[in-house]
Design an enzyme around this catalytic site. Structure first.
Site, PDB file in Angstrom:
ATOM      1  N   LYS A 197       0.827  -1.207   0.000  1.00 40.42           N
ATOM      2  CA  LYS A 197       0.000   0.000   0.000  1.00 40.42           C
ATOM      3  C   LYS A 197       0.864   1.263   0.000  1.00 40.42           C
ATOM      4  CE  LYS A 197      -3.514   2.728   0.105  1.00 40.42           C
ATOM      5  NZ  LYS A 197      -4.576   2.753   1.122  1.00 40.42           N
ATOM      6  N   LYS A 252      -0.046  11.629   5.230  1.00 38.88           N
ATOM      7  CA  LYS A 252       0.318  10.651   6.256  1.00 38.88           C
ATOM      8  C   LYS A 252       0.871   9.379   5.626  1.00 38.88           C
ATOM      9  CE  LYS A 252      -2.671   7.848   7.427  1.00 38.88           C
ATOM     10  NZ  LYS A 252      -3.095   6.476   7.027  1.00 38.88           N
TER      11      LYS A 252
END
Length: 296
Positions: free
Chosen positions: A173, A241
């Site tokens: 990811k 983030k």
């Protein structure tokens, strides 16, 4: 698996439609979200609204979490009133959030101590993919747990792949977020470049989409960019983030990610000025400003 009770924690932009797709697939879904309206939407679709994480974990065979960061995942999973403290042995926890690989490995180890299966299964595809059950889901964990989770994962995604042991789903990811960030930045630059030359940008995007430059960002984000509609599907603050996770993971192994680092700085600047709640395609506005064009 049609009678399996699936708990779903985190019923936001992504989690809400993912839970709805589980209901549509025939699962019994019990969900929790801190906000009451999100819980009510699940109940309106035929699910069960829980009053706490503990209530969900106590009755579910499978618990899915879709939360914004590692702090939230760890609180919900490892806390005194969390999933592991209340789940029965044999329960399966599927975390679809995006967190650091090391955090995923920690959760896996703690879950194993409680005889609970754990998979890190972050997703890609944005709110549209969540709504269409067409997400790409990259799964880390034990093969046996992956096989048990497959019917649940297939109800939420179209491309579901077991990529390795615990933590590897999050590593994949992180790579995904690097690629997506680079594509958004490239598309934003291309649109500003075309607009500066007075080219019909809608026509240009159509032809670019059919060639080697074609990509999912052009298909799903360019229209909103051209309309200056930055309603959040993937928020800037969350993508920023995620790029921090990617930078930390790259540093651990000495991998160079100069383009990713640059886009991370640009996203960071937008978050710092208060634009973090906008869609990540709002990078277009920063490219316009850097080009001296501003809002047209």
């Amino acid at each position: 698996m049609s009678t399996t009770t699936v708990g779903f924690i985190g019923l936001g932009i992504m989690g809400g439609p993912m839970a709805a797709n589980l209901l549509a697939a025939g699962f019994d879904v019990i969900g929790y979200n801190r906000s009451l309206p999100a819980r009510q939407r699940l109940a309106d679709r035929g699910g069960h609204a829980a009053a706490s994480v503990a209530e969900v974990a106590g009755v579910a065979d499978v618990v899915v979490t879709m939360l914004p960061d590692a702090e939230a995942v760890e609180a919900v999973t490892l806390g005194a009133d969390g999933i592991l403290a209340n789940a029965r042995p044999g329960t399966l926890h599927i975390d679809c959030s995006t967190i650091a690989p090391e955090a995923a490995r920690t959760i896996f180890g703690r879950a194993a101590d409680r005889e609970v299966g754990a998979l890190d299964a972050p997703v890609s595809g944005g709110d549209q993919g969540a709504a269409e059950a067409s997400l790409s889901i990259m799964v880390g964990g034990r093969e046996t747990d992956f096989r048990a989770a497959r019917p649940v994962l297939d109800a939420m995604g179209r491309t579901v792949v077991h990529v390795g042991p615990a933590g590897t789903g999050q590593t994949v990811k992180a790579a995904n977020q690097l690629v997506v960030a680079g594509m958004i930045q490239a598309v934003a630059e291309g649109i500003v470049f075309l607009d500066a030359h007075g080219v019909d940008t809608e026509a240009a995007v159509r032809v670019l989409s059919g060639g080697l430059a074609g990509n999912a960002v052009l298909d799903r984000k360019a229209g909103g960019m051209l309309r200056r509609d930055f309603t959040p599907g993937g928020r800037l603050e969350l993508h920023h983030k995620d790029l921090g996770i990617a930078q930390d993971a790259a540093r651990e192994v000495g991998a160079a990610i100069p383009a990713g680092a640059t886009v991370a700085q640009l996203m960071g600047a937008m978050v710092a000025r208060g634009d973090g709640a906008l869609d990540h395609s709002a990078l277009l506005t920063l490219v316009e400003e850097l080009s001296g064009r501003g809002e047209q």
